[in-house]
Every structure is written in C-alpha cells, then in structure tokens.
Design a protein around this motif. Structure first.
Motif, PDB file in Angstrom:
ATOM      1  N   LEU A 199       0.824  -1.211   0.000  1.00 21.55           N
ATOM      2  CA  LEU A 199       0.000   0.000   0.000  1.00 21.55           C
ATOM      3  C   LEU A 199       0.859   1.262   0.000  1.00 21.55           C
ATOM      4  O   LEU A 199       0.353   2.354  -0.287  1.00 21.55           O
ATOM      5  CB  LEU A 199      -0.912   0.008   1.230  1.00 21.55           C
ATOM      6  N   THR A 200       2.132   1.113   0.327  1.00 21.64           N
ATOM      7  CA  THR A 200       3.038   2.262   0.370  1.00 21.64           C
ATOM      8  C   THR A 200       3.710   2.514  -0.976  1.00 21.64           C
ATOM      9  O   THR A 200       4.479   3.466  -1.111  1.00 21.64           O
ATOM     10  CB  THR A 200       4.107   2.032   1.449  1.00 21.64           C
ATOM     11  N   ASN A 201       3.426   1.671  -1.961  1.00 24.88           N
ATOM     12  CA  ASN A 201       3.916   1.883  -3.312  1.00 24.88           C
ATOM     13  C   ASN A 201       2.796   2.543  -4.123  1.00 24.88           C
ATOM     14  O   ASN A 201       1.707   1.973  -4.247  1.00 24.88           O
ATOM     15  CB  ASN A 201       4.319   0.548  -3.948  1.00 24.88           C
ATOM     16  N   PRO A 202       3.015   3.744  -4.660  1.00 24.58           N
ATOM     17  CA  PRO A 202       1.927   4.471  -5.330  1.00 24.58           C
ATOM     18  C   PRO A 202       1.251   3.677  -6.446  1.00 24.58           C
ATOM     19  O   PRO A 202       0.025   3.708  -6.579  1.00 24.58           O
ATOM     20  CB  PRO A 202       2.628   5.718  -5.890  1.00 24.58           C
ATOM     21  N   ARG A 203       2.025   2.956  -7.263  1.00 22.05           N
ATOM     22  CA  ARG A 203       1.430   2.196  -8.354  1.00 22.05           C
ATOM     23  C   ARG A 203       0.567   1.057  -7.821  1.00 22.05           C
ATOM     24  O   ARG A 203      -0.572   0.858  -8.270  1.00 22.05           O
ATOM     25  CB  ARG A 203       2.530   1.633  -9.262  1.00 22.05           C
ATOM     26  N   GLU A 204       1.095   0.311  -6.845  1.00 27.34           N
ATOM     27  CA  GLU A 204       0.324  -0.799  -6.294  1.00 27.34           C
ATOM     28  C   GLU A 204      -0.855  -0.313  -5.470  1.00 27.34           C
ATOM     29  O   GLU A 204      -1.883  -0.990  -5.424  1.00 27.34           O
ATOM     30  CB  GLU A 204       1.228  -1.724  -5.462  1.00 27.34           C
ATOM     31  N   ASP A 205      -0.710   0.834  -4.851  1.00 22.88           N
ATOM     32  CA  ASP A 205      -1.835   1.409  -4.110  1.00 22.88           C
ATOM     33  C   ASP A 205      -3.021   1.617  -5.043  1.00 22.88           C
ATOM     34  O   ASP A 205      -4.154   1.239  -4.734  1.00 22.88           O
ATOM     35  CB  ASP A 205      -1.409   2.736  -3.473  1.00 22.88           C
ATOM     36  N   ARG A 206      -2.755   2.174  -6.219  1.00 23.64           N
ATOM     37  CA  ARG A 206      -3.842   2.398  -7.194  1.00 23.64           C
ATOM     38  C   ARG A 206      -4.456   1.069  -7.628  1.00 23.64           C
ATOM     39  O   ARG A 206      -5.678   0.954  -7.765  1.00 23.64           O
ATOM     40  CB  ARG A 206      -3.307   3.167  -8.409  1.00 23.64           C
ATOM     41  N   LEU A 207      -3.607   0.079  -7.852  1.00 21.74           N
ATOM     42  CA  LEU A 207      -4.111  -1.222  -8.282  1.00 21.74           C
ATOM     43  C   LEU A 207      -4.943  -1.890  -7.196  1.00 21.74           C
ATOM     44  O   LEU A 207      -6.048  -2.391  -7.458  1.00 21.74           O
ATOM     45  CB  LEU A 207      -2.934  -2.137  -8.657  1.00 21.74           C
TER      46      LEU A 207
END
Length: 231
Positions: A199-207
């Motif tokens: 959740l702290t990775n912006p790309r994975e957060d969006r996914l």
C-alpha cells in the motif's frame, strides 16, 4: 453492476483457460498437498472494525481492501463448489463483548480467529493482507506459510499463480511466516498468509484499490488453491 459481473466472468474464464493450459505443460510440476473432498477453506480477511491495519498512500484502509478481495474470492470459488468459511463478511472486529481497550479487542479478535479455524474439521487457512514499508519503491505480492504440514506446498503454488496472473516480473518467493504472527503460529492445519501488495507503493496502491484488480487477485488466489487440491 451488469458490466462488473460480465468483467468478473470474463476474467475468471480467461484465467481458467490459461490455468488449464499451464497445467497441461509437462514441464510444470503440480503438487497436491490437500484433499478437496473434505477440506474447509477458511478465508480470513485480515483486521477489521477499529483495527484498520495499514493505510495506503491515498488513505485507503487495509482492512477494507482485504475484505473486498476476500468476498470476490468467495464468489470465484463458489462456482466450483468449494466448502468455505469466511471469518468476517463486513467491517467488524471479531473480539468478545467484554474486550474494552483496542489492545484487548485485538488480542480477543486473534484468539477467536484461531478458535474458529481450529474448530473446523480438516480446515485450510487463507489469510488476506496488504503489505507496507517506509521505502515506497518496494512492491510485489508475497505468500507466507505456517509451520504446518502442507503449508509450504500451498504457498509455492499460490505464489506462482500470483506471479503468472498479475506480474511476471515479480521475483518474490514464498517464505515461512515469522513466529511473531500469532494467528499463523497457533493453527495446526495448512495455512498461508498472502500479502497482496504494498500500500506504500503508489502504483500498487492504485491497483489494490481498483475493483477489477481486486477481482484479478481473487482469481489468482482461487486458481492457486484449486491447483493445490485433489479430489
């Protein structure tokens, strides 16, 4: 709603076609550590209620994402008649009424999850979580396994399913759960904990906050579980 259901079925069927072709590849080793005829898949959407778990960079709560993936997983596996027991189906904590402080509630909640798993006949535990780390560059789903028979094999299959379905560049490997994780170290059945992403990775957060991606996650988890069982 109709569009979402259609997308759900298309993704599910597409994965199953890919899955069947992959299993027909003689170079792929298939392991069957579990028996589907009597197993009860206990689906644990981690956290809940006052315990929201980690927060994403956009403020989304881990507990909400866990539940969204868990409910989709139930829908996918329901198509195959898998015997399932969800530990929670709404945003609640599973603590006893007498627990008052947040710490008491969390301890009670975990104890009750263990009791429920242990009370089942031939259970298999699949616990859904989201990862976080101070350094935002880290990403990728990873499966952790309990120190019980059949857990490592199940983790290997689900890890491979997540890689093939979601991110072929993900080099993370299944790993034994640390002894600090209460739930996974107090069960006697096969069990895995899946960190679906960071959740702290912006790309994975969006996914992870995207409903279609949550469905893909559920399909990947379902495919791994179905591959691990034998009739």
């Amino acid at each position: 709603m109709q569009k979402l259901c259609f997308a759900f079925l298309v993704i599910s069927i597409s994965f199953l076609i890919i899955f069947s072709l992959k299993c027909n590849d003689p170079s792929v080793e298939t392991v069957y550590p579990l028996s589907s005829s009597s197993a009860v898949l206990v689906i644990d959407a981690g956290h809940g209620g006052e315990d929201g778990g980690a927060s994403s960079v956009t403020g989304a709560l881990e507990s909400h994402i866990n539940l969204a993936v868990a409910r989709r997983l139930e829908l996918v596996l329901g198509l195959f008649g898998v015997h399932m027991l969800p530990l929670r189906e709404s945003d609640i904590s599973l603590h006893d009424p007498q627990a008052k402080t947040l710490r008491q509630k969390k301890v009670s909640d975990l104890n009750n999850r263990v009791k429920t798993v242990q009370s089942q006949e031939n259970p298999v535990l699949l616990s859904i979580h989201q990862n976080s780390y101070p350094d935002s560059r880290y990403s990728g789903a990873q499966v952790f396994y309990a120190p019980t028979q059949g857990s490592r094999e199940l983790a290997q299959i689900i890890q491979e399913s997540l890689r093939l379905t979601l991110d072929p560049t993900n080099t993370r490997q299944e790993k034994q759960i640390p002894d600090t994780i209460f739930l996974m170290n107090h069960i006697s059945c096969p069990g895995v904990l899946v960190e679906c992403g960071f959740l702290t990775n912006p790309r994975e957060d969006r996914l992870l906050c995207d409903h279609i991606y949550q469905t893909k996650l559920a399909v990947a988890l379902a495919g791994g579980y179905l591959r691990s069982v034998r009739t």
